[in-house]
Write an enzyme that holds these catalytic residues in place. Structure first.
Site, PDB file in Angstrom:
ATOM      1  N   HIS A  84      18.480  -5.979 -12.729  1.00 43.69           N
ATOM      2  CA  HIS A  84      17.363  -6.830 -13.123  1.00 43.69           C
ATOM      3  C   HIS A  84      16.915  -7.708 -11.965  1.00 43.69           C
ATOM      4  CE1 HIS A  84      19.692 -10.699 -14.607  1.00 43.69           C
ATOM      5  NE2 HIS A  84      20.052 -10.346 -13.402  1.00 43.69           N
TER       6      HIS A  84
ATOM      7  N   CYS B 218      19.433 -14.077  -8.267  1.00 48.10           N
ATOM      8  CA  CYS B 218      18.855 -13.228  -9.317  1.00 48.10           C
ATOM      9  C   CYS B 218      17.352 -13.031  -9.137  1.00 48.10           C
ATOM     10  CB  CYS B 218      19.166 -13.795 -10.699  1.00 48.10           C
ATOM     11  SG  CYS B 218      20.847 -13.409 -11.252  1.00 48.10           S
TER      12      CYS B 218
ATOM     13  N   HIS C 125      19.182  -6.370  -8.517  1.00 47.89           N
ATOM     14  CA  HIS C 125      20.633  -6.356  -8.324  1.00 47.89           C
ATOM     15  C   HIS C 125      21.240  -6.023  -9.681  1.00 47.89           C
ATOM     16  CE1 HIS C 125      19.721 -10.278  -9.936  1.00 47.89           C
ATOM     17  NE2 HIS C 125      20.907 -10.231 -10.486  1.00 47.89           N
TER      18      HIS C 125
ATOM     19  N   HIS D 270      24.371  -5.919 -12.777  1.00 45.93           N
ATOM     20  CA  HIS D 270      25.473  -6.607 -13.459  1.00 45.93           C
ATOM     21  C   HIS D 270      26.231  -5.591 -14.303  1.00 45.93           C
ATOM     22  CE1 HIS D 270      24.382 -10.772 -12.562  1.00 45.93           C
ATOM     23  NE2 HIS D 270      23.114 -10.435 -12.762  1.00 45.93           N
TER      24      HIS D 270
ATOM     25  N   ASP E  26      21.893   1.247 -20.366  1.00 41.40           N
ATOM     26  CA  ASP E  26      22.878   1.598 -19.336  1.00 41.40           C
ATOM     27  C   ASP E  26      22.237   2.321 -18.155  1.00 41.40           C
ATOM     28  OD1 ASP E  26      25.508   1.676 -18.288  1.00 41.40           O
ATOM     29  OD2 ASP E  26      25.736   3.742 -18.964  1.00 41.40           O
ATOM     30  N   HIS E  27      22.553   1.863 -16.959  1.00 37.65           N
ATOM     31  CA  HIS E  27      22.005   2.421 -15.711  1.00 37.65           C
ATOM     32  C   HIS E  27      20.485   2.366 -15.669  1.00 37.65           C
ATOM     33  CE1 HIS E  27      26.150   3.699 -15.245  1.00 37.65           C
ATOM     34  NE2 HIS E  27      25.892   3.862 -13.968  1.00 37.65           N
TER      35      HIS E  27
ATOM     36  N   GLU F 120      27.407 -11.608 -18.819  1.00 34.74           N
ATOM     37  CA  GLU F 120      26.688 -11.116 -17.633  1.00 34.74           C
ATOM     38  C   GLU F 120      27.642 -11.043 -16.448  1.00 34.74           C
ATOM     39  OE1 GLU F 120      22.272 -11.778 -16.536  1.00 34.74           O
ATOM     40  OE2 GLU F 120      23.376 -13.373 -15.522  1.00 34.74           O
TER      41      GLU F 120
HETATM   42 NI    NI Z   1      21.383 -11.415 -12.165  1.00 34.11          NI
END
Ligand code: NI
Length: 137
Positions: A16, A35, A41, A43, A81-82, A126
């Site tokens: 995100h 972020c 990037h 998580h 996911d992914h 997160e």
């Molecule tokens: Ni983040």
């Protein structure tokens, strides 16, 4: 009747970027830190779905955990996911994919699929130390 909460853990990896399109890059960097990285990037999100209700006297279950497992797999893991949350998950086209907003989106998706007699609460990690919870109010 005893009310019991059953929990199911799940996991997804997603990318995100947090930003407000009305702000400058500098202000986004100040508010969102790493972020706000325009290159995104990832998580490792950990999800805990909690369902509370009466024990069904026939089955002995609050909710069949296999049904809950499959629901989370199909409705949440397959969707998140992914994925790049900003680019690939329509709920975040206009909504900043913070942990707070993600947990509400997940709750809304699952709430629509789980018997309304059951209470639903979602916890989303997160990072191992940063997590949010939402129970619908
Ligand atoms: Ni983040």
């Amino acid at each position: 009747m005893a009310k019991v909460t059953v929990h199911r853990k799940a996991h997804f990896n997603a990318a995100h970027r947090l930003y407000n399109a009305d702000w400058s890059d500098a202000r986004n960097a100040t508010v969102f830190g790493k972020c706000a990285n325009p290159h995104y990037h990832g998580h490792n999100y950990e999800l805990i779905v909690a369902v509370k209700g009466d024990i069904n006297p026939v089955t002995g279950f609050v909710m069949d955990m296999k049904i809950l497992k499959d629901l989370i797999a199909h409705e949440i893991e397959d969707k998140f996911d992914h994925k790049n949350l900003n680019e690939e998950v329509f709920e975040f086209k206009e909504l900043n994919p913070t942990a707070e907003n993600i947990v509400v989106v997940i709750w809304n998706i699952l709430r629509a699929k789980i018997d309304t007699k059951l209470q639903l609460s979602i916890t989303l990690y997160e990072t191992p130390r940063n997590f949010v919870t939402y129970s619908g109010n």
